[in-house]
Design an enzyme around this catalytic site. Structure first.
Site, mmCIF file in Angstrom:
data_model
loop_
_atom_site.group_PDB
_atom_site.id
_atom_site.type_symbol
_atom_site.label_atom_id
_atom_site.label_comp_id
_atom_site.label_asym_id
_atom_site.label_seq_id
_atom_site.Cartn_x
_atom_site.Cartn_y
_atom_site.Cartn_z
ATOM 1 N N TYR A 331 18.552 31.450 -28.361
ATOM 2 C CA TYR A 331 17.696 30.859 -27.887
ATOM 3 C C TYR A 331 17.027 29.793 -28.865
ATOM 4 O O TYR A 331 16.396 28.474 -29.219
ATOM 5 C CB TYR A 331 16.212 31.470 -27.976
ATOM 6 N N CYS A 358 32.989 38.257 -36.000
ATOM 7 C CA CYS A 358 33.529 36.727 -35.736
ATOM 8 C C CYS A 358 32.799 36.239 -34.143
ATOM 9 O O CYS A 358 33.962 36.594 -33.512
ATOM 10 C CB CYS A 358 34.762 37.463 -35.978
#
Ligand SMILES: *Cc1c(COP(=O)(O)O)cnc(C)c1O
Length: 434
Positions: A331, A358
């Site tokens: 968000y 990653c």
């Protein structure tokens, strides 16, 4: 507002030194303040004093059994959205009879489970769902209590992913179809019409959209009371919290220094705006707040792995990641990030604060100014009590974080860190590969 504060140089939750918690249970670890949760519950009650209130804590925000038990002890019911959540209420010793069941896709098995445990009401989102509930109730030879969720087509002025009361959202029935939907419900002999419901979104920071929505639905609620004898109006949840500078907001001085029109929405302002609209209806009022109840009542503790100084950019790499707290990645949300040990002799550092996963998205904050901290030192992500642990995943084969509950000077591990063995326990290599 909350019970996280520095005692001397050290960040405490209530009377507990957070560094001691990290030392005992490791990191990343969520820590919750029982006192803050109770305060928020009581402030909500007081903010709407004078109404016949039933607070159904929206447990999807934080469904740890200890949190549920704490709210059950305070007298709350629950707003639940799955059979799993219903079973959590039972496991925590909560009351299903004062709880409501929301959500757009309840399965037959979930409906059956809720009826067997005497759910207070189903919050119905569509005509086909109403038919399904009626069918399951018929099989059990009972009447299913319901309220229909009405979509008032109001802009909640919040993040698009948490707006739910616009006509283009998947939630609820449009206001113009409400009368017909209730007529259809009244014809089903296994349905008991009990109330009306709305929920327009999450993290609302102004009273305006709540007022607009309640004003739109109040005339319908009055008609439904006359026509079907409904007994309650659920106005949903969505009360926003302060993410920016939330540590300072624990201090009244900071609050008082803000001009009134820049103060975040409080349960007091919310109550003042809504009580006059709701009181004349003479209906019980259900509230289903989640974030407001627990958001500022939790932090996520993490340890610094490295301070990587780059060309024109610093990276503070910590042992918490987007799998533990996904809100910033999902968000773009802001969390205040503070050192557990304050040291005024240290310089300030500007860095991207990132996890070890990653993905470039595994970033909690960009160009954030924070006191210089080095390897092994501890930090806290503030306001992580809502939509934190519950949205966590095991991405990168990282086990679920630990959770701790504090009350006064007491604290206890309420969810142990997941081990590698637990994490892979349900996986297997099939016979045809062996
Ligand atoms: C998510 C949700 C809530 C709680 O929202 P908060 O913003 O956490 O208060 C309440 N009611 C319904 C129907 C919801 O879906």
């Amino acid at each position: 507002m909350h019970h996280f504060h520095y005692v001397g140089p050290d960040l405490h939750c209530e009377s507990v030194d957070l560094a001691a918690v990290a030392k005992l249970y490791g990191t990343p670890t969520y820590v919750y303040s029982a006192g803050t949760m109770a305060d928020h519950y009581h402030r909500l009650q007081q903010g709407l004093a004078g109404l016949d209130l039933q607070i159904c804590y929206a447990m999807k925000a934080n469904s740890n059994l200890a949190v549920l038990r704490h709210y059950a002890n305070l007298g709350a019911g629950f707003d639940l959205v799955s059979g799993g959540e219903l079973r959590r209420v039972l496991a925590a010793g909560g009351n299903v009879r004062t709880s409501v069941f929301a959500g757009v896709g309840k399965t037959e098995a979930e409906i059956k489970l809720a009826l067997e445990h005497g759910i207070y009401a189903f919050h119905v989102e569509s005509e086909p769902e109403l038919a399904r509930i009626s069918h399951v109730a018929g099989q059990l030879g009972v009447r299913a209590p319901i309220a229909i969720r009405i979509n008032p087509d109001v802009d909640a002025l919040t993040h698009a992913k948490v707006t739910t009361g616009k006509s283009d959202n998947k939630f609820g029935i449009p206001l113009r179809h409400a009368a017909a939907a209730y007529e259809a419900a009244a014809k089903l002999k296994n349905i008991e019409i009990k109330g009306v419901q709305m929920h327009i979104g999450s993290q609302l920071t102004e009273a305006g959209p709540f007022v607009e929505a309640v004003k739109k639905i109040a005339p319908l609620a009055a008609q439904l009371k006359t026509a079907y004898g409904i007994t309650y109006f659920s106005i949903g949840g969505g009360l926003g919290i302060v993410y920016q500078d939330s540590l300072a907001s624990g201090q009244p001085a900071w609050w008082d220094a803000l001009p009134a029109d820049r103060r975040p929405l409080t349960p007091e302002t919310y109550g003042q705006a809504l009580t006059p609209l709701l009181a004349p209806l003479g209906l019980k009022v259900l509230l289903e707040h989640g974030r407001f109840m627990v958001g500022n009542a939790g932090v996520l503790l993490a340890r610094v792995e490295h301070l990587k100084r780059g060309a024109g950019k610093n990276f503070l790499i910590v042992d918490a990641a987007m799998n533990d707290l996904v809100r910033p990645a999902m968000y773009d949300s802001y969390h205040e990030i503070v050192p557990l040990h304050r040291d005024s002799s240290r310089r300030a550092l500007t860095a991207d604060i990132v996890g070890p996963i990653c993905e470039s998205g595994d970033c909690f904050a960009k160009d954030r100014k924070i006191q210089e901290v080095g390897e092994g030192e501890l930090i806290a992500f503030m306001s992580a009590g809502a939509y934190g642990y519950v949205m966590a995943s095991r991405y990168n084969t990282r086990g679920m974080a630990a959770e701790v509950l504090v009350q006064g000077s007491m604290f206890e591990l309420v969810n142990a860190r997941e081990t590698f063995e637990q994490l892979i326990a349900h996986e297997k290599v099939p016979a045809f590969l062996q």
